[in-house]
Design a protein around this motif. Structure first.
Motif, short mmCIF file in Angstrom:
data_model
loop_
_atom_site.label_atom_id
_atom_site.label_comp_id
_atom_site.label_asym_id
_atom_site.label_seq_id
_atom_site.Cartn_x
_atom_site.Cartn_y
_atom_site.Cartn_z
N LEU A 1 103.26 53.74 4.73
CA LEU A 1 104.72 53.80 4.61
C LEU A 1 105.30 52.40 4.49
N PRO A 2 106.00 52.08 3.38
CA PRO A 2 106.68 50.79 3.28
C PRO A 2 108.07 50.88 3.91
N TRP A 3 108.48 49.86 4.65
CA TRP A 3 109.80 49.92 5.27
C TRP A 3 110.90 49.95 4.22
N GLN A 4 110.61 49.42 3.02
CA GLN A 4 111.63 49.44 1.97
C GLN A 4 112.01 50.87 1.57
N LEU A 5 111.08 51.83 1.74
CA LEU A 5 111.42 53.22 1.43
C LEU A 5 112.40 53.77 2.46
N LEU A 6 112.20 53.43 3.73
CA LEU A 6 113.17 53.83 4.75
C LEU A 6 114.53 53.20 4.46
N ALA A 7 114.53 51.95 4.02
CA ALA A 7 115.79 51.27 3.70
C ALA A 7 116.48 51.95 2.52
N ALA A 8 115.70 52.37 1.53
CA ALA A 8 116.29 53.03 0.37
C ALA A 8 116.93 54.36 0.77
N ILE A 9 116.25 55.13 1.60
CA ILE A 9 116.81 56.40 2.05
C ILE A 9 118.03 56.17 2.94
N GLY A 10 117.95 55.16 3.82
CA GLY A 10 119.10 54.84 4.67
C GLY A 10 120.32 54.41 3.87
N GLN A 11 120.10 53.71 2.76
CA GLN A 11 121.21 53.30 1.90
C GLN A 11 121.85 54.51 1.23
N VAL A 12 121.02 55.40 0.74
CA VAL A 12 121.52 56.56 0.01
C VAL A 12 122.17 57.57 0.96
N GLU A 13 121.62 57.73 2.16
CA GLU A 13 122.14 58.72 3.10
C GLU A 13 123.42 58.27 3.79
N SER A 14 123.46 57.00 4.23
CA SER A 14 124.60 56.58 5.05
C SER A 14 125.12 55.19 4.74
N GLY A 15 124.65 54.57 3.64
CA GLY A 15 125.07 53.20 3.37
C GLY A 15 124.67 52.26 4.48
N GLN A 16 123.38 52.40 4.93
CA GLN A 16 122.83 51.60 6.02
C GLN A 16 123.71 51.71 7.27
N ALA A 17 123.93 52.97 7.69
CA ALA A 17 124.75 53.25 8.88
C ALA A 17 126.13 52.63 8.74
N ARG A 18 126.74 52.91 7.57
CA ARG A 18 128.09 52.41 7.25
C ARG A 18 128.16 50.89 7.38
N GLY A 19 127.21 50.22 6.73
CA GLY A 19 127.22 48.77 6.75
C GLY A 19 126.83 48.16 8.08
N GLY A 20 126.06 48.92 8.88
CA GLY A 20 125.61 48.40 10.17
C GLY A 20 126.63 48.55 11.27
N ASP A 21 127.38 49.65 11.25
CA ASP A 21 128.39 49.90 12.27
C ASP A 21 127.72 50.49 13.51
N VAL A 22 126.87 49.68 14.15
CA VAL A 22 126.07 50.13 15.29
C VAL A 22 126.19 49.12 16.43
N ASP A 23 125.88 49.59 17.66
CA ASP A 23 125.89 48.67 18.80
C ASP A 23 124.53 47.98 18.91
N ALA A 24 124.37 47.20 19.96
CA ALA A 24 123.15 46.40 20.10
C ALA A 24 121.91 47.25 20.26
N ASN A 25 122.07 48.49 20.74
CA ASN A 25 120.92 49.38 20.90
C ASN A 25 120.63 50.21 19.65
N GLY A 26 121.46 50.04 18.62
CA GLY A 26 121.23 50.74 17.37
C GLY A 26 121.97 52.06 17.24
N THR A 27 122.86 52.39 18.17
CA THR A 27 123.60 53.65 18.12
C THR A 27 124.92 53.45 17.38
N THR A 28 125.24 54.35 16.47
CA THR A 28 126.48 54.23 15.69
C THR A 28 127.69 54.35 16.61
#
Length: 585
Positions: free
Chosen positions: A127-154
Motif C-alpha cells: 500500500l502506498p501512502w499516496q493512494l490514501l492521500a488521493a482518496i482523502g483528497q477526493v473524499e473530504s479535501g484532506q479533512a477540509r484542508g486539515g481542519d483537525v486538532d492535534a490528535n487528528g480529530t476533525t
C-alpha cells in the motif's frame, strides 16, 4: 451508485486556441470525462456507471462509502513544485499551483503512519501512502484542508449526503444515529467517508487512544488502508489497485479521479500547516444534502430546494402538513416502493449443521441461510454480511473476519469457509441483512488437536554417564485413531517416579536457550508427520534409573526410561597374556 443529479461544471477558457487545445488534450489523456474549470483545475464528468447502479437497490453496502458523493476536482496540469512557504494561508477556490500538492501536516502524518503499519501487518499488499492521500483528497479535501486538532480529530463532523434513495443508494439507519446523527438513514462519515455499517467492522484505532473514531484521521486512514488491502490484494498490480478503489466507491469516474491525484502525489508533495490546505470546490453530489462548508458548526447540511424533509412529506408555507402519502400517518402506505431487503421477514438457516474444527483446520461445513418473506418466499439479490465476533483468531478463507454475500436466485447466502486459528473454544458469527437491523447468530467451536497414542521411533536404550550427555535424542510419533496426529501440543517432564508425576529435582535434564537446567518442556507440537523430536538431554552426578514422561492433548501418554551409571572399567591385561622375555644373547 445511483446517477448523479444536477451536476453542472464550468469549463475554463484558455487565452489562445492553441493553449485551449493543449489543455483539452492533456485533460482527456488523464481521465475520461475531464473538463477544466475557470481557475485551471480539472473536474470530471457526472455520468453514472453501470457498476454503481447495480448496488443501489440492495443497500450499497458493497463499498466503504455507500457510493456517496465526492469531490470531482482534478489536480492541476503542471507537476507539483516546491512548497510556497510556511506563511501560505488557506486557498479554497484559489489559484492553482504548488498549493495543490500541499497536504496538512497531521493528515499527511496519518497517511504515512497507516501505510507503515500495513507494511508490517500486510506486507504483500504494498500500500502506498499516496493512494490514501488521493482518496482523502477526493473524499473530504484532506479533512477540509486539515481542519483537525492535534490528535487528528476533525473540529466538526464531515458528513456525506443523506443515503435515502433520492439520487443515491437507499441505506436505512444502522447505527441509531451514533456516528452520523441520523436515526432514519445513513450518511458517510469522517475524512475517509465510511458509512456506519462499514465502519462497524472496518474501523481501526490508528492513534492508540483506545477508540475507533471515523472522525479521526489516524483511525480513518488506517481503516481505509485495511479496507483497500482486503482479499490478499497486491496494490503494486494495477488491476488490484483499480479493484480496491472501485471497492471503495463503485464509479468509473471516481476511479479516474483518484488515480489522477495518486499520480500527481507520486510526483511530489509537501507538508503545510493544519487548516491551510486547499479545499476543492466541485462535487459529484452538487446541491445534495451533504456536509457543511468549512467553518460551519452545523453537521446536517441543507435540503435541495423543494425537497421534502422526509419521503412523501411535502413542505408548504407555514410548516409541514400531512398528505395522503405521509408515511407517518397510520394505515397510509409509503409513496416509495419497498426495496428487496424491505420484503425480508426473517433469515432462515439453510442446513448449516454443527460448526466444529480442530485448531488450524478449515471447517467442513459452511454457514448458509435463506432470506424469506412473511409468505415464505425466497428473496434474491439482497446482501447478507457475515461477521466473526471478537475473541477468536478464526477467520474466513483469505484471512478476513467480514464477508458480504449476495443471496442467489433461491434466496440463499453462503458464507466463505471458516478457518480455525490456534485459540480453542466457542465463538460467534453474526449474519446481518444489510440495510436492516435483522440478524441471526451462529456458534462455532474450535477444539485442540489430539493424539491417543504415542510411541518411540527407536528402541535404542537411553544411557549416560554422570555429568555427561545422552548420545541419542528421544523421538516420538503421535497418532489419533490410527491416523497421523499433526500439530498436537505436548509436554515433556522428567518425573520423580511412575506414581509421582511432579518434576524431579535431580538426574537427567534439558537446557534452555541460556544453557540453564530445565526438567519440563512446554509448547511442544508434533510436525506434519506426527513426529516430535526432543532436545538433547544431559545428566548431573546422580546415578540410577530415571523417568521421562510425555503427554499430549487428547490423553496420549508415554513414559521413557533413562539410565545413568558409571562406565565399566576396562579389564587390565593378565600375566599370561604378557609376552615372554626375549632370550638373552
Amino acid at each position: 451508485m445511483a446517477a448523479h443529479i444536477g451536476r453542472r461544471l464550468r469549463k475554463g477558457a484558455a487565452s489562445t486556441a492553441l493553449a485551449a487545445a493543449a489543455v483539452a488534450a492533456l485533460a482527456a489523456s488523464q481521465a475520461p470525462g475531464v473538463t477544466i474549470d475557470d481557475q485551471g483545475r480539472q473536474t470530471t464528468g457526472a455520468q453514472a456507471t453501470p457498476e454503481a447502479d447495480s448496488t443501489a437497490a440492495d443497500g450499497g453496502d458493497g463499498t466503504a462509502t455507500g457510493n456517496g458523493g465526492y469531490y470531482t476536482d482534478l489536480p492541476p496540469l503542471n507537476s507539483p513544485t516546491a512548497s510556497p512557504g510556511p506563511t501560505a494561508g488557506p486557498t479554497p477556490g484559489g489559484p492553482v499551483g504548488a498549493a495543490e500538492a500541499g497536504i496538512p501536516a497531521t493528515v499527511l502524518d496519518a497517511y504515512k503512519k497507516a501505510a507503515a503499519e500495513l507494511r508490517q501487518s500486510k506486507p504483500g499488499c504494498n500500500l502506498p501512502w499516496q493512494l490514501l492521500a488521493a482518496i482523502g483528497q477526493v473524499e473530504s479535501g484532506q479533512a477540509r484542508g486539515g481542519d483537525v486538532d492535534a490528535n487528528g480529530t476533525t473540529y466538526s463532523k464531515i458528513l456525506g449526503p443523506l443515503l435515502d434513495g433520492n439520487g443515491f443508494a437507499n441505506i436505512k439507519d444502522t447505527d441509531h444515529g451514533a456516528y452520523d446523527g441520523d436515526a432514519t438513514y445513513d450518511r458517510a462519515v469522517g475524512p475517509m467517508q465510511f458509512i456506519p455499517s462499514t465502519w462497524a467492522w472496518a474501523g481501526r484505532d490508528g492513534n492508540g487512544d483506545g477508540v475507533k473514531d471515523p472522525n479521526n484521521v489516524y483511525d480513518a486512514a488506517l481503516a481505509a488502508g485495511h479496507y483497500l488491502c482486503r482479499s490478499d490484494r497486491d496494490l503494486s498490480v494495477q488491476a488490484d489497485m483499480n479493484e480496491a478503489i472501485l471497492g471503495y466507491n463503485a464509479s468509473q469516474d471516481y476511479l479516474n479521479t483518484v488515480l489522477s491525484w495518486y499520480e500527481y502525489y507520486l510526483k511530489g508533495t509537501h507538508s503545510v500547516p493544519d487548516g491551510t490546505g486547499t479545499v476543492p470546490r466541485h462535487r459529484s453530489d452538487s446541491g445534495a444534502n451533504h456536509d457543511p462548508k468549512p467553518g460551519s458548526t452545523e453537521n446536517s447540511g441543507t435540503h435541495k430546494p423543494g425537497r421534502p424533509d422526509k419521503p412523501g412529506r411535502p413542505q408548504k408555507p407555514g410548516g409541514p402538513t400531512t398528505s395522503p402519502s405521509d408515511p407517518s400517518t397510520p394505515g397510509k402506505p409509503s409513496s416509495k416502493p419497498p426495496t428487496a431487503s424491505d420484503t425480508v421477514d426473517h433469515l432462515a438457516d439453510a442446513a448449516t449443521g454443527t460448526l466444529s474444527a480442530r485448531t488450524g483446520d478449515t471447517f467442513d461445513r459452511k454457514i448458509a441461510l435463506t432470506a424469506v418473506t412473511k409468505a415464505g418466499k425466497a428473496v434474491p439479490k439482497v446482501r447478507v454480511r457475515f461477521t466473526i465476533e471478537a475473541g477468536t483468531d478464526a477467520t474466513f478463507t483469505g484471512g478476513e473476519t467480514v464477508a458480504t454475500v449476495l443471496t442467489d436466485a433461491s434466496g440463499k447466502a453462503t458464507a466463505p469457509a471458516l478457518v480455525a486459528g490456534q485459540k480453542t473454544g466457542d465463538f460467534k458469527v453474526r449474519a446481518l441483512l444489510v440495510g436492516r437491523t435483522m440478524a441471526t447468530e451462529y456458534t462455532a467451536t474450535v477444539t485442540e488437536r489430539q493424539a491417543d497414542t504415542l510411541a518411540r521411533t527407536s528402541d535404542t536404550a537411553l544411557t549416560c554417564t554422570p555429568g555427561g550427555e545422552f548420545a541419542d535424542q528421544v523421538e516420538l510419533k503421535a497418532t489419533y485413531k490410527n491416523a497421523v496426529a499433526d500439530g498436537v501440543a505436548a509436554t515433556a517432564t522428567l518425573v520423580k517416579s511412575a506414581d509421582d508425576p511432579t518434576e524431579n529435582d535431580k538426574g537427567p535434564y534439558f537446557k534452555d536457550a541460556q544453557g540453564k537446567t530445565v526438567r519440563t518442556l512446554t509448547g511442544l507440537r508434533t510436525d506434519a508427520k506426527g513426529l516430535l523430536k526432543l532436545p538433547k538431554m544431559y545428566a548431573d552426578d546422580a546415578t540410577g534409573t530415571f523417568l521421562l514422561r510425555i503427554t499430549t492433548a487428547g490423553g496420549a501418554t508415554l513414559t521413557v526410561e533413562l539410565n545413568v551409571a558409571q562406565a565399566s572399567p576396562s579389564p587390565s591385561p593378565s600375566s599370561s597374556d604378557s609376552p615372554s622375555p626375549s632370550p638373552s644373547a
